[in-house]
Design a protein around this motif. Structure first.
Motif, PDB file in Angstrom:
ATOM      1  N   ILE A 211      20.891  18.941 -88.967  1.00  0.00           N
ATOM      2  CA  ILE A 211      20.612  17.367 -89.267  1.00  0.00           C
ATOM      3  C   ILE A 211      21.423  16.598 -90.544  1.00  0.00           C
ATOM      4  O   ILE A 211      21.596  17.511 -91.659  1.00  0.00           O
ATOM      5  CB  ILE A 211      19.027  17.255 -89.815  1.00  0.00           C
ATOM      6  CG1 ILE A 211      18.157  17.885 -88.625  1.00  0.00           C
ATOM      7  CG2 ILE A 211      18.641  16.221 -90.332  1.00  0.00           C
ATOM      8  CD1 ILE A 211      16.602  17.980 -89.060  1.00  0.00           C
ATOM      9  N   GLN A 212      21.881  15.569 -90.228  1.00  0.00           N
ATOM     10  CA  GLN A 212      22.645  14.867 -91.321  1.00  0.00           C
ATOM     11  C   GLN A 212      21.992  14.103 -92.384  1.00  0.00           C
ATOM     12  O   GLN A 212      21.058  13.295 -91.882  1.00  0.00           O
ATOM     13  CB  GLN A 212      23.858  14.305 -90.595  1.00  0.00           C
ATOM     14  CG  GLN A 212      24.848  15.216 -89.918  1.00  0.00           C
ATOM     15  CD  GLN A 212      25.487  16.209 -90.756  1.00  0.00           C
ATOM     16  OE1 GLN A 212      26.135  15.940 -91.638  1.00  0.00           O
ATOM     17  NE2 GLN A 212      25.231  17.506 -90.391  1.00  0.00           N
ATOM     18  N   PRO A 213      22.521  13.958 -93.597  1.00  0.00           N
ATOM     19  CA  PRO A 213      21.738  13.021 -94.432  1.00  0.00           C
ATOM     20  C   PRO A 213      22.405  11.625 -94.368  1.00  0.00           C
ATOM     21  O   PRO A 213      23.179  11.465 -93.159  1.00  0.00           O
ATOM     22  CB  PRO A 213      21.982  13.703 -95.777  1.00  0.00           C
ATOM     23  CG  PRO A 213      23.661  14.202 -95.589  1.00  0.00           C
ATOM     24  CD  PRO A 213      23.597  14.687 -94.109  1.00  0.00           C
ATOM     25  N   LEU A 214      22.047  10.800 -95.350  1.00  0.00           N
ATOM     26  CA  LEU A 214      22.765   9.618 -95.576  1.00  0.00           C
ATOM     27  C   LEU A 214      24.052   9.962 -96.297  1.00  0.00           C
ATOM     28  O   LEU A 214      23.930  10.930 -96.967  1.00  0.00           O
ATOM     29  CB  LEU A 214      21.883   8.733 -96.270  1.00  0.00           C
ATOM     30  CG  LEU A 214      20.484   8.415 -95.847  1.00  0.00           C
ATOM     31  CD1 LEU A 214      19.685   7.688 -96.992  1.00  0.00           C
ATOM     32  CD2 LEU A 214      20.764   6.924 -94.894  1.00  0.00           C
ATOM     33  N   TYR A 215      24.794   9.066 -96.459  1.00  0.00           N
ATOM     34  CA  TYR A 215      26.437   9.420 -96.974  1.00  0.00           C
ATOM     35  C   TYR A 215      26.403   8.358 -98.045  1.00  0.00           C
ATOM     36  O   TYR A 215      27.423   7.601 -97.796  1.00  0.00           O
ATOM     37  CB  TYR A 215      27.342   9.710 -96.090  1.00  0.00           C
ATOM     38  CG  TYR A 215      27.345  10.990 -95.366  1.00  0.00           C
ATOM     39  CD1 TYR A 215      28.087  12.084 -95.938  1.00  0.00           C
ATOM     40  CD2 TYR A 215      26.841  11.216 -94.272  1.00  0.00           C
ATOM     41  CE1 TYR A 215      28.165  13.261 -95.261  1.00  0.00           C
ATOM     42  CE2 TYR A 215      26.520  12.623 -93.713  1.00  0.00           C
ATOM     43  CZ  TYR A 215      27.560  13.485 -94.348  1.00  0.00           C
ATOM     44  OH  TYR A 215      27.542  14.840 -93.800  1.00  0.00           O
ATOM     45  N   PRO A 216      25.838   8.494 -99.212  1.00  0.00           N
ATOM     46  CA  PRO A 216      25.928   7.393-100.065  1.00  0.00           C
ATOM     47  C   PRO A 216      27.211   7.424-100.646  1.00  0.00           C
ATOM     48  O   PRO A 216      27.854   8.387-101.072  1.00  0.00           O
ATOM     49  CB  PRO A 216      24.677   7.373-101.139  1.00  0.00           C
ATOM     50  CG  PRO A 216      24.301   9.138-100.985  1.00  0.00           C
ATOM     51  CD  PRO A 216      24.801   9.444 -99.444  1.00  0.00           C
ATOM     52  N   GLU A 217      27.634   6.128-100.876  1.00  0.00           N
ATOM     53  CA  GLU A 217      29.040   5.988-101.625  1.00  0.00           C
ATOM     54  C   GLU A 217      28.734   4.767-102.754  1.00  0.00           C
ATOM     55  O   GLU A 217      28.127   3.985-102.344  1.00  0.00           O
ATOM     56  CB  GLU A 217      30.192   5.648-100.823  1.00  0.00           C
ATOM     57  CG  GLU A 217      30.541   6.516 -99.626  1.00  0.00           C
ATOM     58  CD  GLU A 217      31.255   7.721-100.121  1.00  0.00           C
ATOM     59  OE1 GLU A 217      32.060   7.408-101.238  1.00  0.00           O
ATOM     60  OE2 GLU A 217      31.131   8.810 -99.767  1.00  0.00           O
ATOM     61  N   ARG A 218      29.395   5.233-103.991  1.00  0.00           N
ATOM     62  CA  ARG A 218      29.198   3.997-105.217  1.00  0.00           C
ATOM     63  C   ARG A 218      30.591   4.067-105.694  1.00  0.00           C
ATOM     64  O   ARG A 218      31.068   4.933-106.233  1.00  0.00           O
ATOM     65  CB  ARG A 218      28.238   4.324-106.335  1.00  0.00           C
ATOM     66  CG  ARG A 218      26.714   3.860-105.658  1.00  0.00           C
ATOM     67  CD  ARG A 218      25.943   4.434-106.737  1.00  0.00           C
ATOM     68  NE  ARG A 218      24.638   5.366-106.136  1.00  0.00           N
ATOM     69  CZ  ARG A 218      24.046   6.327-106.995  1.00  0.00           C
ATOM     70  NH1 ARG A 218      24.667   6.494-108.010  1.00  0.00           N
ATOM     71  NH2 ARG A 218      23.001   6.840-106.294  1.00  0.00           N
ATOM     72  N   GLU A 219      31.291   2.787-105.408  1.00  0.00           N
ATOM     73  CA  GLU A 219      32.764   2.874-105.784  1.00  0.00           C
ATOM     74  C   GLU A 219      32.916   3.573-107.199  1.00  0.00           C
ATOM     75  O   GLU A 219      32.510   2.817-108.048  1.00  0.00           O
ATOM     76  CB  GLU A 219      33.258   1.311-105.900  1.00  0.00           C
ATOM     77  CG  GLU A 219      34.553   0.882-105.753  1.00  0.00           C
ATOM     78  CD  GLU A 219      35.285   1.541-104.453  1.00  0.00           C
ATOM     79  OE1 GLU A 219      36.289   2.210-104.528  1.00  0.00           O
ATOM     80  OE2 GLU A 219      34.687   1.432-103.275  1.00  0.00           O
ATOM     81  N   GLY A 220      33.794   4.455-107.278  1.00  0.00           N
ATOM     82  CA  GLY A 220      34.073   5.005-108.505  1.00  0.00           C
ATOM     83  C   GLY A 220      33.091   5.688-109.213  1.00  0.00           C
ATOM     84  O   GLY A 220      33.277   6.604-110.227  1.00  0.00           O
ATOM     85  N   ARG A 221      31.872   5.731-108.776  1.00  0.00           N
ATOM     86  CA  ARG A 221      30.535   6.416-109.363  1.00  0.00           C
ATOM     87  C   ARG A 221      30.098   7.429-108.649  1.00  0.00           C
ATOM     88  O   ARG A 221      29.663   8.680-109.243  1.00  0.00           O
ATOM     89  CB  ARG A 221      29.526   5.420-109.690  1.00  0.00           C
ATOM     90  CG  ARG A 221      29.788   4.243-110.468  1.00  0.00           C
ATOM     91  CD  ARG A 221      29.407   4.738-111.889  1.00  0.00           C
ATOM     92  NE  ARG A 221      28.034   5.040-112.045  1.00  0.00           N
ATOM     93  CZ  ARG A 221      27.008   4.188-112.135  1.00  0.00           C
ATOM     94  NH1 ARG A 221      27.234   2.857-112.343  1.00  0.00           N
ATOM     95  NH2 ARG A 221      25.876   4.442-112.255  1.00  0.00           N
ATOM     96  N   LEU A 222      30.327   7.488-107.312  1.00  0.00           N
ATOM     97  CA  LEU A 222      29.613   8.462-106.398  1.00  0.00           C
ATOM     98  C   LEU A 222      30.489   8.426-105.077  1.00  0.00           C
ATOM     99  O   LEU A 222      30.430   7.618-104.371  1.00  0.00           O
ATOM    100  CB  LEU A 222      28.314   8.278-106.292  1.00  0.00           C
ATOM    101  CG  LEU A 222      27.486   9.435-105.393  1.00  0.00           C
ATOM    102  CD1 LEU A 222      27.289  10.758-106.055  1.00  0.00           C
ATOM    103  CD2 LEU A 222      26.115   8.906-105.114  1.00  0.00           C
ATOM    104  N   SER A 223      30.662   9.818-104.689  1.00  0.00           N
ATOM    105  CA  SER A 223      31.325  10.083-103.402  1.00  0.00           C
ATOM    106  C   SER A 223      30.327  11.132-102.535  1.00  0.00           C
ATOM    107  O   SER A 223      30.293  12.286-103.294  1.00  0.00           O
ATOM    108  CB  SER A 223      32.521  10.194-103.192  1.00  0.00           C
ATOM    109  OG  SER A 223      32.959  11.323-103.660  1.00  0.00           O
ATOM    110  N   THR A 224      30.047  10.962-101.451  1.00  0.00           N
ATOM    111  CA  THR A 224      29.304  12.184-100.737  1.00  0.00           C
ATOM    112  C   THR A 224      30.122  12.647 -99.601  1.00  0.00           C
ATOM    113  O   THR A 224      30.590  11.741 -98.691  1.00  0.00           O
ATOM    114  CB  THR A 224      27.982  11.511-100.072  1.00  0.00           C
ATOM    115  OG1 THR A 224      27.505  10.705-101.109  1.00  0.00           O
ATOM    116  CG2 THR A 224      27.235  12.676 -99.838  1.00  0.00           C
TER     117      THR A 224
END
Length: 553
Positions: A362-375
């Motif tokens: 099962i795959q999660p959401l892949y949240p990205e926040r520019e410069g702050r978080l990468s999944t």
């Protein structure tokens, strides 16, 4: 038989049917058992038939049936995988064979993540014209047999319906039976497959001429009215969308506006500009059909595929409504169904590349926040399978923590939950950080079925840490306060009352406040959310176990 087994290795393979004769002669076959999907379609919210615009992905890569045809996997280095299931509604496996039966690994991976899978029935060029004449000009008995066989094939192999693509001109006799055939096929698929779908591709018109319309209009509307949806051609402009929306009326979300990611022809945007096309489609409240997103792999190359794939889907995320899990247990090790090694309990069991989408978790959401978080995915270290989930980011100055939304949930909360987490902190100072889970809820006793915008959560819960597993659960929740091979294991419990589950977050926090921003890297090896009542109950015993098709090497 060569259809069912690879002639070089004898391994079982997925296959297609090339002709009308093969389709009409098809019968279930014992050699075929490998091709039957073993994973039922998982429930999720909102349901497909809701009013929210949908996203269809049409997978078309180098003719299809590549390494994905090997049902028990292959030793493929840098394979193509798809894992952004939370963001899409329907998956179509496309090839230019007459009857494209989706390789079973795709059906297994999609179903585990709640996404229905369609095969393709295509006729094209002069061969396609001959095929159409043979079954459409032959009258009700002939086209009825084709519809019946297509429905039987979907039911037998466990996929969910068909994309119908008639890309050749038709004689007057054939075109007269085209609409009755489409109605018949749709009815048969609905009878044979729960939630089954038949989608018509915008190609031939009601007068038999082959002329792509790039919209829903009076020339192709009869086909739209006879089935579950229309997949338009790709060379549309905004005025096409306006006319389509007007004509579709309350069924506007059954129109899937085509976007060719390779940007062939006169299109609004493809490649990393695919978002321009999606933006316009969503402004008109229509669904989208993203064709050949394998562009990322084919055009940009295999080497940095996972990084580029995350970048591509992150660029579209604002136009892709996500889906919620609505059943427990939720348990995943995040494996993509491929790897450079195989891991078990944090230890490398076997080195070497492997690829088997049926083993995708099962795959999660892949949240990205520019410069702050990468999944993204980490292939060099995992708890189980081939990969773990890597979260990289920074905690901003004077803030205590970062919260990362991993799953959207939508279900009544049981009175007690057990949660387990396996993680590994990387970097020079892993001791600076704490990792924990957070669940949000809202006050409601029922799943909001079909609701498109969920209420804001009104409860945030930090489950209690359990230093040791509760009585009777030592086996299931082993190693609560330990770990192995550098992985940390944590168990939690949470009591809830009269509420619904909303989101599952991972919290990464600092032990000490700081005026500096602090970078972190955290690998997630496994997460489980369990209803305590069913966790304590003894599991059903396996019965009637049989083994067949054994080949010892």
């Amino acid at each position: 038989p060569a259809r069912h087994f690879d002639t070089k290795t004898t391994e079982p393979v997925s296959f297609f049917l090339s002709s009308l004769e093969e389709l009409l002669a098809w019968q279930p076959d014992g050699n075929d058992d490998f091709n039957v999907s073993a994973v039922p379609l998982a429930q999720r919210q909102p349901p497909l038939r809701g009013e929210r615009p949908r996203t269809l992905v049409c997978h078309d890569m180098r003719g299809g049936y590549l390494e994905d045809r090997f049902i028990q996997g292959s030793a493929t280095r840098n394979p193509y995988v798809f894992y952004h299931w939370r963001y899409i509604d329907v998956f179509v496996y496309f090839s230019h064979r007459a009857v494209t039966i989706p390789p079973v690994c795709w059906t297994n991976a999609a179903h585990r993540n709640g996404v229905p899978v369609l095969g393709t029935f295509i006729t094209e060029w002069t061969d396609g014209q001959r095929l159409c004449e043979a079954f459409l000009a032959g009258g009700e008995e002939a086209y009825g047999a084709v519809g019946e066989q297509l429905a039987r094939i979907a039911r037998h192999y466990g996929f969910d319906g068909w994309l119908l693509n008639i890309e050749n001109t038709l004689s007057a006799a054939a075109v007269e039976n085209l609409l009755p055939f489409l109605r018949h096929l749709t009815a048969r698929v609905h009878d044979a497959v729960p939630g089954g779908l038949v989608i018509w591709y915008d190609s031939v018109l009601q007068n038999g001429a082959l002329k792509w319309q790039n919209e829903l209009n009076e020339e192709n509307r009869v086909f739209f009215d006879a089935c579950d949806g229309l997949f338009t051609n790709y060379n549309w402009k905004e005025e096409h969308l306006e006319r389509t929306r007007g004509l579709a009326g309350p069924r506007r979300t059954d129109v899937y506006v085509g976007i060719d990611v390779f940007a062939r022809g006169d299109v609004v945007g493809g490649g990393f500009d695919t978002g321009k096309s999606l933006h316009l489609i969503r402004q008109h409240g229509l669904s989208a059909a993203i064709f050949a997103p394998g562009w990322v792999y084919e055009h940009l190359g295999e080497e940095n595929f996972l990084e580029n794939e995350n970048k591509f889907w992150a660029s579209l995320a604002e136009y892709l409504p996500t889906h919620s899990i609505c059943t427990l247990p939720l348990a995943t090790s995040f494996s993509l169904g491929m790897g450079t090694s195989r891991f078990l309990a944090g230890k490398e069991e076997e080195a070497g590349p492997w690829y088997d989408l049926s083993a995708q978790e099962i795959q999660p959401l892949y949240p990205e926040r520019e410069g702050r978080l990468s999944t993204g995915c980490c292939l060099r270290d995992a708890w189980c399978g081939g990969s773990s989930l890597r979260l990289q980011g920074t905690i901003p100055p004077d803030e205590e923590r970062v919260s990362v939304r991993l799953f959207s949930l939508q279900m009544p909360a049981p009175p007690k939950l057990f949660l387990t987490l396996l993680y590994k902190l990387e970097g020079p100072h892993p001791d600076e950080f704490m990792v924990a889970l957070e669940l949000t809820t809202w006050n409601s006793e029922t799943c909001h079925k079909g609701v498109t915008s969920l209420p804001e959560p009104n409860g945030r819960h930090h489950p209690r840490f359990l230093p040791a597993p509760p009585p009777g659960l030592a086996k299931l929740l082993a190693a609560c306060d330990s770990g192995s091979h550098g992985w940390t294991s944590r168990c939690y419990e949470l009591d809830l009352q009269d509420c619904s589950l909303r989101d599952l977050f991972l919290l990464v926090s600092r032990h000490q406040p700081s005026s500096q921003e602090t970078p972190f890297t955290c690998l997630l090896g496994e997460i489980r959310v369990l209803d305590a009542a069913s966790a304590v109950a003894s599991p059903p015993q396996v019965q009637g176990l049989a083994a067949s098709q054994l080949w010892w090497q």
